[in-house]
Design a protein around this motif. Structure first.
Motif, mmCIF file in Angstrom:
data_model
loop_
_atom_site.group_PDB
_atom_site.id
_atom_site.type_symbol
_atom_site.label_atom_id
_atom_site.label_comp_id
_atom_site.label_asym_id
_atom_site.label_seq_id
_atom_site.Cartn_x
_atom_site.Cartn_y
_atom_site.Cartn_z
ATOM 1 N N SER A 195 3.159 98.988 51.930
ATOM 2 C CA SER A 195 2.789 100.022 52.889
ATOM 3 C C SER A 195 3.538 99.867 54.206
ATOM 4 N N GLN A 196 4.093 98.678 54.444
ATOM 5 C CA GLN A 196 4.784 98.420 55.705
ATOM 6 C C GLN A 196 5.602 97.149 55.561
ATOM 7 N N LEU A 197 6.706 97.061 56.276
ATOM 8 C CA LEU A 197 7.499 95.827 56.290
ATOM 9 C C LEU A 197 8.031 95.611 57.688
ATOM 10 N N LYS A 198 8.250 94.349 58.037
ATOM 11 C CA LYS A 198 8.752 94.037 59.372
ATOM 12 C C LYS A 198 9.353 92.635 59.385
ATOM 13 N N TRP A 199 10.209 92.378 60.366
ATOM 14 C CA TRP A 199 10.799 91.062 60.563
ATOM 15 C C TRP A 199 9.932 90.262 61.534
ATOM 16 N N SER A 200 9.975 88.946 61.404
ATOM 17 C CA SER A 200 9.346 88.080 62.396
ATOM 18 C C SER A 200 10.239 88.041 63.633
ATOM 19 N N PRO A 201 9.729 87.601 64.793
ATOM 20 C CA PRO A 201 10.486 87.686 66.056
ATOM 21 C C PRO A 201 11.867 87.041 66.013
ATOM 22 N N HIS A 202 12.022 85.913 65.299
ATOM 23 C CA HIS A 202 13.315 85.221 65.258
ATOM 24 C C HIS A 202 14.068 85.462 63.951
ATOM 25 N N GLY A 203 13.577 86.368 63.140
ATOM 26 C CA GLY A 203 14.269 86.695 61.906
ATOM 27 C C GLY A 203 14.113 85.680 60.791
ATOM 28 N N SER A 204 13.190 84.730 60.946
ATOM 29 C CA SER A 204 12.999 83.714 59.902
ATOM 30 C C SER A 204 12.327 84.283 58.666
ATOM 31 N N TYR A 205 11.468 85.286 58.861
ATOM 32 C CA TYR A 205 10.695 85.845 57.753
ATOM 33 C C TYR A 205 10.792 87.360 57.745
ATOM 34 N N MET A 206 10.668 87.910 56.549
ATOM 35 C CA MET A 206 10.396 89.329 56.410
ATOM 36 C C MET A 206 9.038 89.434 55.731
ATOM 37 N N CYS A 207 8.156 90.265 56.267
ATOM 38 C CA CYS A 207 6.833 90.372 55.673
ATOM 39 C C CYS A 207 6.621 91.771 55.106
ATOM 40 N N THR A 208 5.916 91.831 53.986
ATOM 41 C CA THR A 208 5.579 93.098 53.343
ATOM 42 C C THR A 208 4.064 93.168 53.190
ATOM 43 N N LEU A 209 3.499 94.327 53.482
ATOM 44 C CA LEU A 209 2.057 94.525 53.409
ATOM 45 C C LEU A 209 1.696 95.249 52.124
#
Length: 371
Positions: A195-209
């Motif tokens: 439903s949504q995706l975004k990067w963490s502040p320093h680009g270490s992770y990508m998260c998917t909801l």
């Protein structure tokens, strides 16, 4: 009971069959449990004349919002030393329910009772478990070292390229950004529902909801690194340095409902306890996936979740503190990683409409610690 007449009366009382009455009025056996008992350590050592006063502080202030003590539910052991009788510095407290005991552990463990005295609250059942530990130490088997992928591997790209992500027709793809030629595909996940995706502040992770929670991806292989169970999650936000993750779902947490959803084989993966029931915001440790604490959110007059401002919490630059605002009333500041409210009370600010942390990491002049 058998219907008796003058013709079939039993010869004695012992021959009367009461089995049907015994079944009808049988009192079910209750399993004895001590899950509603907690151990409170690091209490002040007091003489008998001050015991009642200390119990009053515990009941009417420290544990007031966590639950109700049973009648005579506080036992504070005493000891005589050099002719003087004093308490031993700990107490056993029996709550009305096991759920209240869990709430007390979550809310009060680490509570600042006085300037240099933090209370330690643990389940009584843990005491019994620890007493069964073998006295002889046995070294655990050594696990082979498995090298982890570097989460900031993309910084070593020879061309110093950036990456970007696209999500089209349930296909998630990560690309190298090329200034002239077409973008180079790095990784693709076909048929991934998010439903949504975004990067963490320093680009270490990508998260998917997803419908049942949130997943973190990263490293050169872009494998799944961690999964957080939060049904119907709608928002997620990292702390500045990516150590903590805050998630929100409009669906209140229900331990029983999640157990049914996960099934018997996966119920052990349920991170919640009865103390989390009804809450909607969770704070997680990104590195371990551990649920650190859940929080409730404001509700409308009809009981439905009220609209909240996102991000729900604001983090200090050092990530040692985070805070939320009750509009028009107060600011609540919490410490990390203990998740305890600073000074155990909110800061009243009548009419408040917003707030912000100082962007500079301050140092304590006496200790040098970051604040």
């Amino acid at each position: 009971m058998v219907a008796y007449t003058f013709d079939n009366l039993p010869a004695s009382e012992e021959e009367i069959d009461f089995s049907d009455l015994e079944r009808k009025f049988a009192i079910p056996e209750q399993e004895e449990t001590l899950e509603n008992v907690v151990v409170v350590d690091n209490l002040p050592i007091v003489d008998p004349s001050k015991v009642d006063k200390l119990i009053g502080v515990l009941q009417n202030k420290v544990f007031k919002s966590s639950g109700k003590f049973k009648a005579n539910g506080v036992h504070m052991p005493m000891a005589e030393v050099d002719g003087a009788t004093n308490s031993k510095g700990y107490a056993f407290i029996e709550f009305e329910t096991a759920e209240q005991a869990q709430t007390a552990i979550r809310n009060v463990n680490g509570y600042l009772l006085s300037k240099n005295r933090n209370l330690l609250v643990n389940p009584f059942m843990d005491v019994e478990r620890y007493t069964e530990v073998e006295s002889e130490y046995r070294a655990p088997p050594a696990e082979p070292y498995v090298e982890r992928e570097h989460l900031k591997w993309w910084l070593a790209d020879d061309a110093a390229r950036d990456q970007f992500v696209t999500y089209v027709d349930q296909n998630l793809s990560v690309f190298w950004n090329e200034p002239v030629q077409p973008a180079e595909l790095v990784k693709s996940w076909p048929n991934l529902s998010t439903s949504q995706l975004k990067w963490s502040p320093h680009g270490s992770y990508m998260c998917t909801l997803h419908s049942h929670g949130l997943a973190l991806w990263g490293g050169p292989s872009w494998k799944e690194l961690m999964r957080f169970v939060h049904v119907n999650v709608k928002n997620a936000e990292f702390s500045h340095s990516e150590r903590y993750l805050v998630t929100y779902s409009p669906t209140p947490i229900s331990v029983d409902a999640l157990n049914k959803l996960m099934g018997p084989e996966k119920q052990h993966l349920n991170p919640y306890t009865g103390a989390d029931d009804g809450n909607t915001v969770c704070v997680w440790d990104v590195r371990t996936g551990t649920l650190l604490r859940s929080f409730s959110t404001p509700k409308n007059a009809d009981g439905t979740p009220a609209m909240i401002m996102w991000p729900y919490f604001k983090w200090s630059p050092s990530e040692k503190y985070f805070a939320r605002m009750t509009q028009g009333a107060s600011i609540s500041v919490y410490e990390a990683p203990s998740m305890m409210m600073l000074d155990s009370k909110s800061i009243k600010v009548p009419g408040i409409q917003g707030f912000a942390w100082c962007p500079q990491v301050l140092k304590d002049a006496r200790t040098g610690a970051s604040r």
